[in-house]
Design a protein around this motif. Structure first.
Motif, PDB file in Angstrom:
ATOM      1  N   LEU A 166       0.649  -1.224  -0.054  1.00 36.55           N
ATOM      2  CA  LEU A 166       0.120  -0.148  -0.029  1.00 36.55           C
ATOM      3  C   LEU A 166       0.986   1.316   0.009  1.00 36.55           C
ATOM      4  N   TYR A 167       2.170   1.265   0.856  1.00 38.59           N
ATOM      5  CA  TYR A 167       2.688   2.244   0.835  1.00 38.59           C
ATOM      6  C   TYR A 167       3.606   2.690  -0.469  1.00 38.59           C
ATOM      7  N   THR A 168       4.021   1.650  -1.035  1.00 47.95           N
ATOM      8  CA  THR A 168       4.689   1.689  -2.344  1.00 47.95           C
ATOM      9  C   THR A 168       3.469   2.318  -3.547  1.00 47.95           C
ATOM     10  N   LEU A 169       2.354   1.563  -3.276  1.00 47.24           N
ATOM     11  CA  LEU A 169       1.330   1.914  -4.218  1.00 47.24           C
ATOM     12  C   LEU A 169       1.234   3.589  -4.207  1.00 47.24           C
ATOM     13  N   ARG A 170       1.069   3.964  -3.244  1.00 46.98           N
ATOM     14  CA  ARG A 170       0.649   5.429  -2.696  1.00 46.98           C
ATOM     15  C   ARG A 170       1.690   6.253  -3.491  1.00 46.98           C
ATOM     16  N   GLY A 171       2.826   6.001  -3.273  1.00 46.67           N
ATOM     17  CA  GLY A 171       3.995   6.582  -3.818  1.00 46.67           C
ATOM     18  C   GLY A 171       3.963   6.607  -5.349  1.00 46.67           C
ATOM     19  N   GLU A 172       3.746   5.402  -5.912  1.00 47.12           N
ATOM     20  CA  GLU A 172       3.534   5.281  -7.406  1.00 47.12           C
ATOM     21  C   GLU A 172       2.293   6.334  -7.907  1.00 47.12           C
ATOM     22  N   LEU A 173       1.273   6.220  -7.507  1.00 46.07           N
ATOM     23  CA  LEU A 173       0.346   6.785  -7.833  1.00 46.07           C
ATOM     24  C   LEU A 173       0.414   8.549  -7.720  1.00 46.07           C
ATOM     25  N   LYS A 174       1.235   8.855  -6.774  1.00 44.02           N
ATOM     26  CA  LYS A 174       1.429  10.357  -6.558  1.00 44.02           C
ATOM     27  C   LYS A 174       2.474  10.644  -7.451  1.00 44.02           C
ATOM     28  N   LYS A 175       3.237   9.773  -7.946  1.00 38.62           N
ATOM     29  CA  LYS A 175       4.275  10.273  -8.834  1.00 38.62           C
ATOM     30  C   LYS A 175       3.773  10.302 -10.401  1.00 38.62           C
ATOM     31  N   ARG A 176       2.538   9.454 -10.753  1.00 38.79           N
ATOM     32  CA  ARG A 176       1.886   9.447 -11.591  1.00 38.79           C
ATOM     33  C   ARG A 176       0.864  10.529 -11.724  1.00 38.79           C
ATOM     34  N   ASN A 177       0.682  11.050 -10.751  1.00 39.58           N
ATOM     35  CA  ASN A 177      -0.309  12.272 -10.546  1.00 39.58           C
ATOM     36  C   ASN A 177      -1.789  11.923 -10.681  1.00 39.58           C
ATOM     37  N   ILE A 178      -1.941  10.739  -9.835  1.00 40.26           N
ATOM     38  CA  ILE A 178      -3.342  10.303  -9.715  1.00 40.26           C
ATOM     39  C   ILE A 178      -3.708  10.316  -8.359  1.00 40.26           C
ATOM     40  N   LYS A 179      -4.860  10.921  -8.130  1.00 38.86           N
ATOM     41  CA  LYS A 179      -5.440  11.090  -6.828  1.00 38.86           C
ATOM     42  C   LYS A 179      -6.830  10.316  -6.662  1.00 38.86           C
ATOM     43  N   ILE A 180      -7.052   9.370  -5.504  1.00 40.32           N
ATOM     44  CA  ILE A 180      -8.323   8.746  -5.624  1.00 40.32           C
ATOM     45  C   ILE A 180      -8.978   9.334  -4.297  1.00 40.32           C
ATOM     46  N   LEU A 181     -10.279   9.726  -4.646  1.00 37.98           N
ATOM     47  CA  LEU A 181     -10.984  10.540  -3.576  1.00 37.98           C
ATOM     48  C   LEU A 181     -12.028   9.546  -3.007  1.00 37.98           C
ATOM     49  N   THR A 182     -13.347  10.199  -2.939  1.00 40.72           N
ATOM     50  CA  THR A 182     -14.439   9.586  -2.263  1.00 40.72           C
ATOM     51  C   THR A 182     -14.969   8.184  -2.777  1.00 40.72           C
ATOM     52  N   GLU A 183     -15.777   7.874  -2.096  1.00 43.15           N
ATOM     53  CA  GLU A 183     -16.469   6.359  -2.347  1.00 43.15           C
ATOM     54  C   GLU A 183     -17.910   6.700  -2.145  1.00 43.15           C
ATOM     55  N   GLU A 184     -18.714   6.249  -3.246  1.00 39.95           N
ATOM     56  CA  GLU A 184     -20.001   6.358  -3.254  1.00 39.95           C
ATOM     57  C   GLU A 184     -20.568   5.134  -3.771  1.00 39.95           C
ATOM     58  N   GLN A 185     -21.671   4.484  -3.034  1.00 38.77           N
ATOM     59  CA  GLN A 185     -22.301   3.366  -3.591  1.00 38.77           C
ATOM     60  C   GLN A 185     -23.795   3.555  -4.434  1.00 38.77           C
ATOM     61  N   SER A 186     -23.854   2.903  -5.175  1.00 40.81           N
ATOM     62  CA  SER A 186     -25.171   3.054  -6.225  1.00 40.81           C
ATOM     63  C   SER A 186     -25.432   1.501  -6.505  1.00 40.81           C
ATOM     64  N   ASP A 187     -26.529   1.015  -5.757  1.00 37.29           N
ATOM     65  CA  ASP A 187     -27.084  -0.132  -6.116  1.00 37.29           C
ATOM     66  C   ASP A 187     -25.984  -1.292  -5.415  1.00 37.29           C
ATOM     67  N   LEU A 188     -25.416  -1.980  -6.350  1.00 40.87           N
ATOM     68  CA  LEU A 188     -24.429  -3.112  -5.772  1.00 40.87           C
ATOM     69  C   LEU A 188     -23.091  -2.649  -6.208  1.00 40.87           C
TER      70      LEU A 188
END
Length: 157
Positions: free
Chosen positions: A90-112
């Motif tokens: 998870l730590y490695t993945l966070r760094g890689e996503l940050k390096k690629r300028n990808i930000k993951i935000l909120t979670e929302e649920q719709s049906d399933l």
């Protein structure tokens, strides 16, 4: 100019996403840098699943600690080793996503389906997974972690 330019019929055919991405990259090289790749989608999926796996393993460790099983110490140590590996990934993945300028935000649920909004190089999109897919992916990844631990133990013989 490609044979497909101006011909809308190709959109109704079944194409692999990799082929569509390649075609779009050839047509618009500047925009291609902003399109998310299949590898990055996998990284987003893992980034979403790893915290769930972490909670599951922590709960499992707590359950084993309170059991009367004779081998509980060994199970707890194995669970902690798997938990360490999950947290490292998870730590490695966070760094890689940050390096690629990808930000993951909120979670929302719709049906399933559980949706996560993410920003990829300035573009906002949604990533959705059904709970069944999440369960199966978690199962596959936990099996992989367990297999890695088993291989490590076999090497120690």
């Amino acid at each position: 100019m490609s044979k497909l330019d101006g011909n809308e019929r190709w959109k109704s055919k079944m194409l692999l996403t990799e082929h569509v991405e390649q075609y779009e990259q050839q047509r618009h090289p500047a925009a291609a840098a902003k399109i998310i790749t299949a590898e990055e989608r996998t990284m987003i999926r893992d980034y979403i699943l790893l915290p769930h796996m972490e909670k599951m393993v922590q709960k499992s460790i707590a359950d084993v600690e309170h059991s009367t099983n004779i081998l509980r110490r060994m199970y707890v140590l194995a669970g902690q080793k798997i938990l360490e590996r999950i947290m490292k990934d998870l730590y490695t993945l966070r760094g890689e996503l940050k390096k690629r300028n990808i930000k993951i935000l909120t979670e929302e649920q719709s049906d399933l389906v559980v949706y996560h909004r993410y920003y990829c190089r300035g573009y906002e999109e949604r990533f959705g997974m059904t709970r069944d897919v999440m369960r199966s992916e978690i199962s596959v990844q936990l099996t992989r972690y367990t297999s890695e631990l088993a291989a490590l133990l076999k090497e120690m013989k």
